[in-house]
Motif scaffolding. Structure first.
Motif, PDB file in Angstrom:
ATOM      1  N   UNK A 147      25.263 126.291 -28.440  1.00  0.00           N
ATOM      2  CA  UNK A 147      25.573 126.761 -29.796  1.00  0.00           C
ATOM      3  C   UNK A 147      27.042 126.519 -30.120  1.00  0.00           C
ATOM      4  N   UNK A 148      27.329 126.239 -31.401  1.00  0.00           N
ATOM      5  CA  UNK A 148      28.697 125.895 -31.784  1.00  0.00           C
ATOM      6  C   UNK A 148      29.162 126.721 -32.982  1.00  0.00           C
ATOM      7  N   UNK A 149      30.429 127.090 -32.956  1.00  0.00           N
ATOM      8  CA  UNK A 149      31.088 127.757 -34.077  1.00  0.00           C
ATOM      9  C   UNK A 149      32.238 126.866 -34.510  1.00  0.00           C
ATOM     10  N   UNK A 150      32.214 126.414 -35.750  1.00  0.00           N
ATOM     11  CA  UNK A 150      33.282 125.552 -36.251  1.00  0.00           C
ATOM     12  C   UNK A 150      34.426 126.397 -36.793  1.00  0.00           C
ATOM     13  N   UNK A 151      35.623 126.125 -36.296  1.00  0.00           N
ATOM     14  CA  UNK A 151      36.820 126.842 -36.722  1.00  0.00           C
ATOM     15  C   UNK A 151      37.734 125.853 -37.437  1.00  0.00           C
ATOM     16  N   UNK A 152      37.859 126.022 -38.753  1.00  0.00           N
ATOM     17  CA  UNK A 152      38.749 125.170 -39.536  1.00  0.00           C
ATOM     18  C   UNK A 152      40.155 125.768 -39.487  1.00  0.00           C
ATOM     19  N   UNK A 153      41.079 125.071 -38.851  1.00  0.00           N
ATOM     20  CA  UNK A 153      42.460 125.523 -38.770  1.00  0.00           C
ATOM     21  C   UNK A 153      43.179 125.107 -40.051  1.00  0.00           C
ATOM     22  N   UNK A 154      43.512 126.090 -40.885  1.00  0.00           N
ATOM     23  CA  UNK A 154      44.076 125.821 -42.211  1.00  0.00           C
ATOM     24  C   UNK A 154      45.512 126.336 -42.319  1.00  0.00           C
ATOM     25  N   UNK A 155      46.181 125.958 -43.400  1.00  0.00           N
ATOM     26  CA  UNK A 155      47.510 126.497 -43.688  1.00  0.00           C
ATOM     27  C   UNK A 155      47.366 127.894 -44.283  1.00  0.00           C
ATOM     28  N   UNK A 156      48.469 128.629 -44.373  1.00  0.00           N
ATOM     29  CA  UNK A 156      48.442 130.018 -44.843  1.00  0.00           C
ATOM     30  C   UNK A 156      47.801 130.156 -46.221  1.00  0.00           C
ATOM     31  N   UNK A 157      48.098 129.226 -47.112  1.00  0.00           N
ATOM     32  CA  UNK A 157      47.610 129.325 -48.488  1.00  0.00           C
ATOM     33  C   UNK A 157      46.097 129.143 -48.591  1.00  0.00           C
ATOM     34  N   UNK A 158      45.483 128.566 -47.551  1.00  0.00           N
ATOM     35  CA  UNK A 158      44.055 128.238 -47.614  1.00  0.00           C
ATOM     36  C   UNK A 158      43.175 129.158 -46.780  1.00  0.00           C
ATOM     37  N   UNK A 159      43.771 130.195 -46.193  1.00  0.00           N
ATOM     38  CA  UNK A 159      43.030 130.987 -45.210  1.00  0.00           C
ATOM     39  C   UNK A 159      41.902 131.816 -45.828  1.00  0.00           C
ATOM     40  N   UNK A 160      41.998 132.142 -47.109  1.00  0.00           N
ATOM     41  CA  UNK A 160      40.947 132.931 -47.758  1.00  0.00           C
ATOM     42  C   UNK A 160      39.876 132.039 -48.372  1.00  0.00           C
ATOM     43  N   UNK A 161      40.294 131.073 -49.177  1.00  0.00           N
ATOM     44  CA  UNK A 161      39.337 130.265 -49.947  1.00  0.00           C
ATOM     45  C   UNK A 161      39.169 128.833 -49.459  1.00  0.00           C
ATOM     46  N   UNK A 162      39.986 128.405 -48.495  1.00  0.00           N
ATOM     47  CA  UNK A 162      39.879 127.037 -47.999  1.00  0.00           C
ATOM     48  C   UNK A 162      40.621 126.046 -48.876  1.00  0.00           C
ATOM     49  N   UNK A 163      40.360 124.752 -48.668  1.00  0.00           N
ATOM     50  CA  UNK A 163      41.012 123.688 -49.427  1.00  0.00           C
ATOM     51  C   UNK A 163      40.087 122.477 -49.482  1.00  0.00           C
ATOM     52  N   UNK A 164      40.603 121.335 -49.945  1.00  0.00           N
ATOM     53  CA  UNK A 164      39.744 120.155 -50.079  1.00  0.00           C
ATOM     54  C   UNK A 164      39.244 119.667 -48.720  1.00  0.00           C
TER      55      UNK A 164
END
Length: 364
Positions: free
Chosen positions: A201-218
């Motif tokens: 089983x896998x859990x994908x963790x998107x490492x984002x910048x501070x501004x994108x931690x709630x809603x994400x980015x492109x």
């Protein structure tokens, strides 16, 4: 029950930074590939507010939470399945884990080199998937060769293994991971010893910048779209934010998270999601000496749950005394639960529920 999760990803996506946040162990973090050579291992506690609630009532001498073992594995590159980079060592380390935390880079930063020259989490994921699939294909083809003669001679077990192996081979040849196959658990048991990498089983963790931690980015939008058919969990976490909180006091962490628009840390979310990923439950034992959380797999019977404490408990199981956590927290003690008829006596067929408070009677 030991839970071991392997953190994987391409070099320089933030694996070691995230590992440092998850664990008290400190992996070297640097701006070049293969910084992590030997897998770093850290033991971390599973955050569970219920443990504190029980302890506030019981006032035990000690509190023992359940734990997760996190393994930070060397970064992977194209050709790992053929031994490129640290390929064979990397893949061997993954094989020993229960689940995979797959970290993908979803932030732009010219100061942090990307091993392939540009930020593209969809491509990065496909690189790792391909290498794992190629390694599994190698293992499954070897098994097919091994059992084919016996299968052709009419041996039923060998024929069953052969048929399942062929299905897995066809799946891998289509560029799909073994976990996407809808197989009966009994069929998986036939090839369990292969410990297939893409069956985990896998859990994908998107490492984002501070501004994108709630809603994400492109980047996260493209990545989430690419895995929509995998039935896999995708999380947005900022390793940068998590690293800032490592040495903070608890009250400061809460204020910091609120300022960021977050309810809890990424570390806590990762641990809890990894726990769910493996379909694990927690039950509790409570007394003045110790309040403790125990890990079991969903569907465990009372004797099996008792066996997690000690094999003698399962072997000599007589009965389990069970209190629902909600009743214990409402009434405030085992004695009051007993008086109110909220303490149940359960036998060997009882399926333990997440959060059950249990006391076992046994005789060996």
């Amino acid at each position: 029950m030991a839970l071991q999760c392997g953190i994987v990803g391409l070099p320089n996506v933030g694996k070691s930074t995230l590992f440092n946040c998850l664990s008290s162990a400190k992996a070297e973090s640097a701006n070049y590939p293969f910084c992590t050579i030997e897998p770093n291992v850290g033991m971390i506690t599973v955050p569970d507010e219920r443990l504190k609630q029980i302890s506030d009532i019981v006032n035990p001498q000690k509190i023992v939470p359940t734990t997760v073992e996190i393994v930070d594995i060397a970064g992977l590159v194209k050709g790992a399945s053929k031994g490129e980079g640290l390929g064979n060592q990397f893949l061997g380390n993954i094989r020993n884990t229960n689940a995979i935390l797959h970290v993908v880079r979803c932030f732009d930063d010219d100061n942090i080199t990307h091993v392939d020259g540009s930020v593209n989490p969809v491509r990065d994921k496909e690189i790792i998937d391909t290498e794992l699939q190629l390694k599994d294909l190698e293992a499954i083809e070897a098994r097919i060769t091994k059992v084919k003669k016996l299968a052709d001679s009419g041996n039923k077990e060998s024929k069953a293994i052969y048929d399942i192996a062929i299905q897995i081979k066809e799946c891998l040849e289509q560029g799909k991971s073994a976990r996407t196959l809808d197989l009966d658990p009994k069929h998986w048991e036939l090839v369990k010893d292969l410990n297939l990498l893409t069956a985990k089983p896998v859990l994908y963790v998107c490492n984002v910048d501070e501004a994108s931690v709630v809603s994400g980015n492109h980047h996260t939008q493209a990545f989430t779209e690419s895995v929509k058919d995998e039935n896999a969990q995708v999380m947005f976490v900022s390793a940068e934010i998590e690293s800032e909180m490592i040495d903070m006091e608890e009250d400061d962490k809460i204020m910091f998270l609120e300022d960021m628009g977050l309810k809890e840390s990424g570390v806590n979310r990762i641990i809890n999601e990894a726990y769910k990923l493996l379909n694990y439950y927690t039950y509790f034992t409570a007394g003045v000496k110790e309040v403790r959380a125990w890990t079991i797999t969903a569907g465990f019977t009372a004797p099996q749950a008792a066996g997690v404490i000690h094999t003698d408990f399962e072997r000599g199981f007589i009965r389990a005394e069970v209190i629902a956590l909600e009743d214990f927290l409402t009434l405030g003690s085992e004695a009051k639960c007993r008086e109110a008829g909220k303490l149940r006596v359960e036998g060997k067929e009882y399926l333990v529920k997440d959060g059950d408070m249990m006391h076992f009677r046994f005789n060996v």
